[in-house]
Design a protein around this motif. Structure first.
Motif, mmCIF file in Angstrom:
data_model
loop_
_atom_site.group_PDB
_atom_site.id
_atom_site.type_symbol
_atom_site.label_atom_id
_atom_site.label_comp_id
_atom_site.label_asym_id
_atom_site.label_seq_id
_atom_site.Cartn_x
_atom_site.Cartn_y
_atom_site.Cartn_z
ATOM 1 N N TRP A 79 0.828 -1.208 0.000
ATOM 2 C CA TRP A 79 0.000 0.000 0.000
ATOM 3 C C TRP A 79 0.860 1.254 0.000
ATOM 4 C CZ3 TRP A 79 -5.161 -0.322 -0.623
ATOM 5 C CH2 TRP A 79 -5.757 -1.569 -0.405
ATOM 6 N N SER A 80 0.367 2.309 -0.657
ATOM 7 C CA SER A 80 1.081 3.591 -0.654
ATOM 8 C C SER A 80 0.083 4.730 -0.802
ATOM 9 C CB SER A 80 2.117 3.648 -1.782
ATOM 10 O OG SER A 80 1.483 3.527 -3.041
ATOM 11 N N THR A 81 0.498 5.897 -0.329
ATOM 12 C CA THR A 81 -0.317 7.100 -0.439
ATOM 13 C C THR A 81 0.414 8.103 -1.327
ATOM 14 O OG1 THR A 81 -1.366 8.925 0.769
ATOM 15 C CG2 THR A 81 0.661 8.041 1.717
ATOM 16 N N VAL A 89 -1.497 5.371 4.943
ATOM 17 C CA VAL A 89 -2.073 4.041 4.777
ATOM 18 C C VAL A 89 -1.101 3.024 5.358
ATOM 19 C CG1 VAL A 89 -1.191 3.775 2.411
ATOM 20 C CG2 VAL A 89 -3.186 2.429 3.168
ATOM 21 N N SER A 90 -1.644 2.102 6.146
ATOM 22 C CA SER A 90 -0.811 1.079 6.770
ATOM 23 C C SER A 90 -0.523 -0.045 5.785
ATOM 24 C CB SER A 90 -1.525 0.509 8.003
ATOM 25 O OG SER A 90 -2.589 -0.341 7.595
ATOM 26 N N SER A 91 0.354 -0.947 6.195
ATOM 27 C CA SER A 91 0.686 -2.094 5.350
ATOM 28 C C SER A 91 -0.504 -3.030 5.179
ATOM 29 C CB SER A 91 1.871 -2.861 5.938
ATOM 30 O OG SER A 91 1.535 -3.355 7.228
ATOM 31 N N ALA A 92 -1.542 -2.856 6.002
ATOM 32 C CA ALA A 92 -2.752 -3.669 5.901
ATOM 33 C C ALA A 92 -3.882 -2.947 5.164
ATOM 34 C CB ALA A 92 -3.223 -4.065 7.293
ATOM 35 N N GLY A 93 -3.609 -1.718 4.671
ATOM 36 C CA GLY A 93 -4.623 -0.978 3.921
ATOM 37 C C GLY A 93 -5.527 -0.102 4.761
ATOM 38 N N ALA A 99 -5.580 15.535 7.025
ATOM 39 C CA ALA A 99 -5.807 16.938 6.674
ATOM 40 C C ALA A 99 -6.725 17.003 5.451
ATOM 41 C CB ALA A 99 -4.477 17.634 6.370
ATOM 42 N N PRO A 100 -7.457 18.096 5.296
ATOM 43 C CA PRO A 100 -8.359 18.230 4.142
ATOM 44 C C PRO A 100 -7.603 18.174 2.810
ATOM 45 C CG PRO A 100 -8.894 19.856 5.815
ATOM 46 C CD PRO A 100 -7.585 19.229 6.229
ATOM 47 N N GLY A 101 -8.257 17.549 1.837
ATOM 48 C CA GLY A 101 -7.685 17.450 0.492
ATOM 49 C C GLY A 101 -8.116 16.159 -0.183
ATOM 50 N N THR A 102 -7.617 15.953 -1.371
ATOM 51 C CA THR A 102 -7.883 14.726 -2.125
ATOM 52 C C THR A 102 -6.577 13.977 -2.282
ATOM 53 O OG1 THR A 102 -9.711 15.775 -3.302
ATOM 54 C CG2 THR A 102 -8.776 13.798 -4.300
ATOM 55 N N VAL A 103 -6.638 12.658 -2.080
ATOM 56 C CA VAL A 103 -5.429 11.848 -2.100
ATOM 57 C C VAL A 103 -5.694 10.520 -2.807
ATOM 58 C CG1 VAL A 103 -5.877 10.818 0.174
ATOM 59 C CG2 VAL A 103 -3.530 10.954 -0.674
ATOM 60 N N GLY A 104 -4.704 10.048 -3.530
ATOM 61 C CA GLY A 104 -4.777 8.726 -4.144
ATOM 62 C C GLY A 104 -4.103 7.711 -3.244
ATOM 63 N N ILE A 105 -4.760 6.579 -3.066
ATOM 64 C CA ILE A 105 -4.189 5.476 -2.306
ATOM 65 C C ILE A 105 -4.055 4.306 -3.273
ATOM 66 C CG2 ILE A 105 -4.451 3.911 -0.345
ATOM 67 C CD1 ILE A 105 -4.190 6.796 0.564
ATOM 68 N N ALA A 106 -2.859 3.741 -3.350
ATOM 69 C CA ALA A 106 -2.596 2.670 -4.313
ATOM 70 C C ALA A 106 -2.253 1.364 -3.614
ATOM 71 C CB ALA A 106 -1.452 3.072 -5.242
ATOM 72 N N SER A 115 -5.723 1.871 -7.818
ATOM 73 C CA SER A 115 -5.825 2.947 -6.833
ATOM 74 C C SER A 115 -7.257 3.415 -6.667
ATOM 75 C CB SER A 115 -4.934 4.131 -7.236
ATOM 76 O OG SER A 115 -5.401 4.696 -8.431
ATOM 77 N N VAL A 116 -7.436 4.182 -5.619
ATOM 78 C CA VAL A 116 -8.719 4.810 -5.336
ATOM 79 C C VAL A 116 -8.414 6.233 -4.877
ATOM 80 C CG1 VAL A 116 -8.801 4.060 -2.898
ATOM 81 C CG2 VAL A 116 -10.934 4.507 -4.134
ATOM 82 N N SER A 117 -9.315 7.142 -5.196
ATOM 83 C CA SER A 117 -9.167 8.538 -4.787
ATOM 84 C C SER A 117 -10.102 8.795 -3.606
ATOM 85 C CB SER A 117 -9.513 9.463 -5.948
ATOM 86 O OG SER A 117 -9.352 10.801 -5.555
ATOM 87 N N LEU A 118 -9.564 9.371 -2.547
ATOM 88 C CA LEU A 118 -10.346 9.687 -1.361
ATOM 89 C C LEU A 118 -10.289 11.186 -1.094
ATOM 90 C CD1 LEU A 118 -9.150 6.836 1.033
ATOM 91 C CD2 LEU A 118 -11.225 6.887 -0.365
ATOM 92 N N THR A 119 -11.387 11.728 -0.603
ATOM 93 C CA THR A 119 -11.445 13.141 -0.228
ATOM 94 C C THR A 119 -11.534 13.228 1.280
ATOM 95 O OG1 THR A 119 -12.559 13.714 -2.279
ATOM 96 C CG2 THR A 119 -12.734 15.294 -0.471
#
Length: 122
Positions: A79-81, A89-93, A99-106, A115-119
């Motif tokens: 997993w990575s952010t 993101v932890s090694s278990a997902g 903090a506020p913003g949009t981030v991709g988690i892969a 990946s997925v995009s989270l707000t």
């Protein structure tokens, strides 16, 4: 590469070419088969929500599929952010919203990423 049961059921174990031989009334017959190894070709990342508030967590899941579209059980994702100031993101997902913003988690399995995009909102 493959096993064959007494009833003729063939189970592929690994990629390669295998020859299956059988005999009925002492008349033999054979068949050559090519067994294609299953490889990861896609990774789907799922989240229970697309929006998190600062301080919340969400458990993501990753599902690897092979070239035939079948789920590859037992695969572990790395997993990575894209921005650890917004969410980690932890090694278990497990995602932690920071903090506020949009981030991709892969999630990466066998070199293939999804990946997925989270707000994150205040």
């Amino acid at each position: 590469m493959a096993t064959v049961s007494a009833t003729g059921l063939l189970q592929a174990l690994a990629g390669g070419t295998v020859t299956v031989t059988a005999a009925i009334s002492n008349v033999p017959g054979s068949l050559s088969l090519t067994v294609t190894a299953r490889v990861t070709t896609s990774v789907t990342v799922s989240s229970p929500t697309q929006t998190l508030q600062v301080g919340e967590t969400a458990q993501l899941t990753a599902q690897a599929r092979d070239q035939f579209g079948d789920v590859l059980a037992g695969k572990t994702a790395a997993w990575s952010t894209a921005d650890s100031t917004i969410a980690t993101v932890s090694s278990a997902g497990l995602v932690q919203a920071l903090a506020p913003g949009t981030v991709g988690i892969a999630a990466t399995v066998d070199g293939v990423a999804g990946s997925v995009s989270l707000t994150v909102v205040p």
